[in-house]
Motif scaffolding. Sequence first.
Motif, PDB file in Angstrom:
ATOM      1  N   ILE A 190       0.859  -1.186   0.000  1.00 34.85           N
ATOM      2  CA  ILE A 190       0.000   0.000   0.000  1.00 34.85           C
ATOM      3  C   ILE A 190       0.892   1.232   0.000  1.00 34.85           C
ATOM      4  O   ILE A 190       1.685   1.431   0.918  1.00 34.85           O
ATOM      5  CB  ILE A 190      -0.928   0.037   1.226  1.00 34.85           C
ATOM      6  CG1 ILE A 190      -1.756  -1.239   1.330  1.00 34.85           C
ATOM      7  CG2 ILE A 190      -1.846   1.262   1.163  1.00 34.85           C
ATOM      8  CD1 ILE A 190      -2.595  -1.329   2.603  1.00 34.85           C
ATOM      9  N   GLU A 191       0.769   2.045  -1.042  1.00 32.11           N
ATOM     10  CA  GLU A 191       1.507   3.307  -1.108  1.00 32.11           C
ATOM     11  C   GLU A 191       0.560   4.442  -0.726  1.00 32.11           C
ATOM     12  O   GLU A 191      -0.530   4.555  -1.284  1.00 32.11           O
ATOM     13  CB  GLU A 191       2.064   3.536  -2.512  1.00 32.11           C
ATOM     14  CG  GLU A 191       3.088   2.501  -2.941  1.00 32.11           C
ATOM     15  CD  GLU A 191       3.579   2.723  -4.361  1.00 32.11           C
ATOM     16  OE1 GLU A 191       3.252   3.786  -4.938  1.00 32.11           O
ATOM     17  OE2 GLU A 191       4.269   1.847  -4.895  1.00 32.11           O
ATOM     18  N   ILE A 192       0.990   5.256   0.226  1.00 33.02           N
ATOM     19  CA  ILE A 192       0.172   6.374   0.684  1.00 33.02           C
ATOM     20  C   ILE A 192       0.981   7.646   0.508  1.00 33.02           C
ATOM     21  O   ILE A 192       2.043   7.813   1.117  1.00 33.02           O
ATOM     22  CB  ILE A 192      -0.240   6.195   2.156  1.00 33.02           C
ATOM     23  CG1 ILE A 192      -1.010   4.880   2.324  1.00 33.02           C
ATOM     24  CG2 ILE A 192      -1.085   7.382   2.631  1.00 33.02           C
ATOM     25  CD1 ILE A 192      -1.274   4.511   3.765  1.00 33.02           C
ATOM     26  N   ILE A 193       0.480   8.539  -0.335  1.00 33.60           N
ATOM     27  CA  ILE A 193       1.218   9.760  -0.677  1.00 33.60           C
ATOM     28  C   ILE A 193       0.439  10.967  -0.177  1.00 33.60           C
ATOM     29  O   ILE A 193      -0.707  11.203  -0.580  1.00 33.60           O
ATOM     30  CB  ILE A 193       1.437   9.862  -2.195  1.00 33.60           C
ATOM     31  CG1 ILE A 193       2.124   8.596  -2.717  1.00 33.60           C
ATOM     32  CG2 ILE A 193       2.255  11.100  -2.537  1.00 33.60           C
ATOM     33  CD1 ILE A 193       2.133   8.478  -4.217  1.00 33.60           C
ATOM     34  N   ILE A 194       1.065  11.735   0.712  1.00 31.77           N
ATOM     35  CA  ILE A 194       0.486  12.970   1.225  1.00 31.77           C
ATOM     36  C   ILE A 194       1.483  14.086   0.961  1.00 31.77           C
ATOM     37  O   ILE A 194       2.586  14.078   1.505  1.00 31.77           O
ATOM     38  CB  ILE A 194       0.181  12.880   2.727  1.00 31.77           C
ATOM     39  CG1 ILE A 194      -0.735  11.689   3.025  1.00 31.77           C
ATOM     40  CG2 ILE A 194      -0.466  14.173   3.225  1.00 31.77           C
ATOM     41  CD1 ILE A 194      -1.021  11.495   4.493  1.00 31.77           C
ATOM     42  N   SER A 195       1.091  15.033   0.104  1.00 33.47           N
ATOM     43  CA  SER A 195       2.002  16.094  -0.335  1.00 33.47           C
ATOM     44  C   SER A 195       3.223  15.449  -0.972  1.00 33.47           C
ATOM     45  O   SER A 195       3.100  14.714  -1.918  1.00 33.47           O
ATOM     46  CB  SER A 195       2.372  16.998   0.849  1.00 33.47           C
ATOM     47  OG  SER A 195       1.213  17.628   1.368  1.00 33.47           O
TER      48      SER A 195
END
Length: 307
Positions: free
Chosen positions: A55-60
């Motif tokens: 799971i890749e989670i990208i924030i900013s």
Amino acid sequence: MLSKGEDKKKVVKTNIVLGIVLVVLIILAAIVILIVNLDRSDKSFNNIEKRVDTIEIIISDETNILALQSDQWVLANYNNQLVKPENITAVFTALEDLEVNDIVSSNPAKQNIYEVGETGIKVVMKSGDKIIQDFIVGKNGPSWPSSYIRFQGEDEVYLVRDMLSQIFGIPEWRNMTIIQLSSNLISSLKWSNGLEIIKEEEQWKVVSPRSLDIEETKISTVLSNLNNLEAIDIADIKAWDLKQEDASFILEASTTDTNIYKLAYWYHEKEEGDYDYYVVREGDDNVYILSKYIAENMEKKIEFLEK
């Protein structure tokens, strides 16, 4: 030239045709929405936990990569440090029962309103190199619990009944828990300075360096911290890089089921002149970083207890 009667009939006929066209358009629109919703239900998150291993989670500009390794979820971008179990459980629990069928907008120009564009939380779920789900979590919805979501490559924005923005937007995915030990289970506490306390018939007593009855309030901070001791960070070194004989102090907690939990603390001076503590739990290779306030409240001396 048409008579008034013929002209009136033509208008009526035109209105009927326009009415029929309008009805057909409404029906077609309903069918399109139904098809879209059915199509989305075909892309549901059913059984998602068994279908993904990354799971890749990208924030900013920050990316966290959660990876399943040997039946444990780790953070690949943090030297495979363990993910906090509660966090990964929250993800799959929310997605498994998620109903994605309430379209609030199909206008690309409105994506920023719902924060499902560039400002949203990007989530890519994979099995190997195959993308299973690719979506953007937006802001919270108008009611609790709810939030907005949009799937990559699609214009539709959905309102879903869960706080996905909070579940995926947490600042720390790593498992920072050093120990969670209920005070009801603790039968004795022993420090490397020679202080030892036992609990007999709900009464705490000092047995070393000499006998002394004490109130639980004298060690309440220790018991409270052991109940849920959380680190502020994890050091880049491992437990074997520290010598136990150099520890500032060691605390052992024994429980009613005869288990022993040992925590060793090292004074650690920081570059800016301040300091904190390294903490190692026996059996755990991680070196946790603890604030000086919490660490120094874990150390007790007989002189303090007698006051």
